[in-house]
Enzyme design. Structure first.
Site, PDB file in Angstrom:
ATOM      1  N   TYR A 186       5.682 -42.082 -49.816  1.00 12.80           N
ATOM      2  CA  TYR A 186       6.076 -43.189 -48.943  1.00 12.80           C
ATOM      3  C   TYR A 186       4.879 -43.997 -48.446  1.00 12.80           C
ATOM      4  CZ  TYR A 186      11.017 -41.953 -48.450  1.00 12.80           C
ATOM      5  OH  TYR A 186      12.352 -41.728 -48.672  1.00 12.80           O
TER       6      TYR A 186
ATOM      7  N   LYS B 188       7.213 -28.394 -56.065  1.00 14.64           N
ATOM      8  CA  LYS B 188       7.337 -28.537 -57.517  1.00 14.64           C
ATOM      9  C   LYS B 188       5.997 -28.068 -58.070  1.00 14.64           C
ATOM     10  CE  LYS B 188       9.369 -29.936 -61.323  1.00 14.64           C
ATOM     11  NZ  LYS B 188      10.522 -29.210 -61.914  1.00 14.64           N
TER      12      LYS B 188
ATOM     13  N   ASP C 168      13.977 -28.595 -57.865  1.00 13.47           N
ATOM     14  CA  ASP C 168      15.171 -28.758 -58.710  1.00 13.47           C
ATOM     15  C   ASP C 168      16.118 -27.568 -58.539  1.00 13.47           C
ATOM     16  OD1 ASP C 168      13.124 -27.308 -59.894  1.00 13.47           O
ATOM     17  OD2 ASP C 168      13.393 -28.116 -61.907  1.00 13.47           O
TER      18      ASP C 168
ATOM     19  N   ASP D   8      13.999 -36.238 -48.341  1.00  9.06           N
ATOM     20  CA  ASP D   8      14.930 -37.369 -48.301  1.00  9.06           C
ATOM     21  C   ASP D   8      16.108 -37.099 -49.221  1.00  9.06           C
ATOM     22  OD1 ASP D   8      15.863 -40.014 -47.758  1.00  9.06           O
ATOM     23  OD2 ASP D   8      15.069 -40.643 -49.706  1.00  9.06           O
TER      24      ASP D   8
ATOM     25  N   ASP E  54      20.361 -35.898 -48.225  1.00 10.26           N
ATOM     26  CA  ASP E  54      21.588 -36.612 -48.609  1.00 10.26           C
ATOM     27  C   ASP E  54      22.513 -35.636 -49.331  1.00 10.26           C
ATOM     28  OD1 ASP E  54      20.601 -39.099 -47.690  1.00 10.26           O
ATOM     29  OD2 ASP E  54      21.608 -40.149 -49.340  1.00 10.26           O
TER      30      ASP E  54
HETATM   31  C1  IPM Z   1      16.266 -41.917 -44.416  1.00  8.07           C
HETATM   32  C2  IPM Z   1      16.366 -43.224 -45.148  1.00  8.07           C
HETATM   33  C3  IPM Z   1      15.000 -43.911 -45.102  1.00  8.07           C
HETATM   34  C4  IPM Z   1      14.036 -43.011 -45.827  1.00  8.07           C
HETATM   35  C5  IPM Z   1      14.970 -45.338 -45.679  1.00  8.07           C
HETATM   36  C6  IPM Z   1      15.937 -46.253 -44.986  1.00  8.07           C
HETATM   37  C7  IPM Z   1      13.579 -45.910 -45.613  1.00  8.07           C
HETATM   38  O1  IPM Z   1      16.836 -43.044 -46.444  1.00  8.07           O
HETATM   39  O2  IPM Z   1      15.914 -41.923 -43.219  1.00  8.07           O
HETATM   40  O3  IPM Z   1      16.551 -40.879 -45.001  1.00  8.07           O
HETATM   41  O4  IPM Z   1      13.959 -43.025 -47.069  1.00  8.07           O
HETATM   42  O5  IPM Z   1      13.313 -42.278 -45.141  1.00  8.07           O
HETATM   43 MN    MN Z   2      17.423 -41.003 -46.888  1.00  8.58          MN
END
Ligand code: IPM
Ligand code: MN
Length: 362
Positions: free
Chosen positions: A141, A191, A223, A247, A251
């Site tokens: 990032y 990894k 993975d 990240d 999700d």
């Molecule tokens: C999160 C989001 C952010 C990230 C984006 C919006 C920059 O996906 O907070 O998980 O990737 O950190």
């Molecule tokens: Mn995210």
């Protein structure tokens, strides 16, 4: 007690869900006798439209001066042009970096009432209760070089994956401390079969582990972790991962709980400690959901649970935090469902109904 809170709702469903979080916060104030001084400002796409930048210096100052920042979400198709010079996401990335919020705490807990709403089989979800700690201010990032340049053979894009020992150690320490307070088991994600940064990560984890003989340390390749998160999620308790891995994995972990609309997060510059006061930023892990923005149907629970984390880790209000979490569970028990978690979306509740019901339960 009195507190200053900077509220940055951002784009899409951000303002809708944060409004419900604020409603709950105000109710906590009146019930427990606290005063929350809220200051609002633009961030993300709306800030680009109004001020030409995703985050103004004065907004940054406001965030810096506050006891805590309550953040919504940023981004949307309107600002998605890959050629754009500025992006909404730069706003949140800049705050995280400027405030050194390196430890992103993402609790993932399956509400028993919602087991049936998940796409996964109920048996798999039994007992899922984990915390993912995501490194938040390093790695792909932020590390430089980061650019796009034209070469004789066409364009080349560059992102850099770099981690220092110090960056790795401080976030792993958060993992060990949290593991010590929970089940005593820590899963470190990497990894290491391919990446140099991951080999360093694994080495630092192993060395730090010597300071924590009471914590059982496990290394897992990212993975494989992604697979096991779906196959056997209840085996995990505390997981720590670098920025990009964290990240993606969170999700994925959100799927376990039925909806992205349920998961809060806390971002801190130190080891989170209940009842102490440490500046932090609190945001739902979901995005701006442009497809449902403005329709009043977004799930405000992730935002409301983010308020609970803020009470616990930045404002020192442990009891108040627990009361908010219980109110959320009570509303779910009662059968309130926004469309994302409803069996019959036709009869689902709206964003404000959910927020008001939770606030009234306090
Ligand atoms: C999160 C989001 C952010 C990230 C984006 C919006 C920059 O996906 O907070 O998980 O990737 O950190
Ligand atoms: Mn995210």
């Amino acid at each position: 007690m009195e507190f200053d809170i900077a509220v940055l709702s951002g784009d899409g469903i951000g303002p809708e869900v944060i409004a419900e979080g604020v409603k709950v916060l105000e109710k906590v104030g009146s019930r427990f006798g606290h005063r929350f001084h809220l200051t609002y400002d633009d961030v993300g796409g709306i800030a680009i439209d109004k001020h030409g930048v995703p985050l103004r210096p004065e907004t940054m100052e406001m965030a810096r001066d506050a006891d805590a920042v309550l953040f919504g979400a940023v981004g949307g198709p309107k600002w998605d042009d890959p050629k754009a010079g500025v992006r909404p996401e730069d706003g949140i990335l800049e705050i995280r970096k400027a405030l050194s919020l390196f430890a992103n705490i993402r609790p993932v807990k399956v509400f028993p009432d919602l087991v049936e709403s998940s796409v996964l089989k109920p048996g798999v979800l039994h007992g899922v209760d984990m915390v993912v700690i995501r490194e938040l201010t390093g790695g792909l990032y932020y590390a430089l070089p980061k650019n796009r340049r034209r070469t004789r053979r066409g364009w080349t894009g560059v992102d850099t994956l770099r981690y220092s020992q110090a960056e790795i150690e401080r976030v792993l320490r958060v993992g060990f401390e949290l593991a010590r307070r929970r089940s005593g088991k820590l899963t470190s994600v990497d990894k290491a079969n391919v990446l140099e940064t991951s080999r360093l990560w694994r080495q630092v984890a192993t060395e730090l582990g010597e300071e924590y003989p009471d914590v059982e340390l496990e290394h897992i390749l990212v993975d494989n972790c992604a697979m096991q998160l779906i196959q056997r999620p209840s085996r995990f308790d505390v997981i720590v991962a670098e920025n990009t891995f964290g990240d993606i994995l969170t999700d994925e972990a959100a799927v376990l709980t039925a909806s992205m609309g349920l998961l809060p997060s806390a971002s801190l510059a130190e080891i989170p400690t209940e009842g102490r006061r440490a500046r932090g930023l609190y945001e739902p892990i979901h995005g701006t959901a442009p497809d449902i923005a403005g329709r009043g149907i977004a799930n405000p629970i992730a935002a409301i649970l983010s308020v609970a984390l803020m009470l616990r880790y930045s404002l020192g209000l442990t009891e108040e935090a627990a009361v908010v979490e219980q109110a959320v569970e009570a509303a779910l028990d009662e059968g309130l469902r926004t469309p994302d978690i409803a069996a019959q979306p036709e009869s689902a509740t709206t964003t404000t109904q959910m927020g008001e019901r939770i606030a009234s339960r306090l």
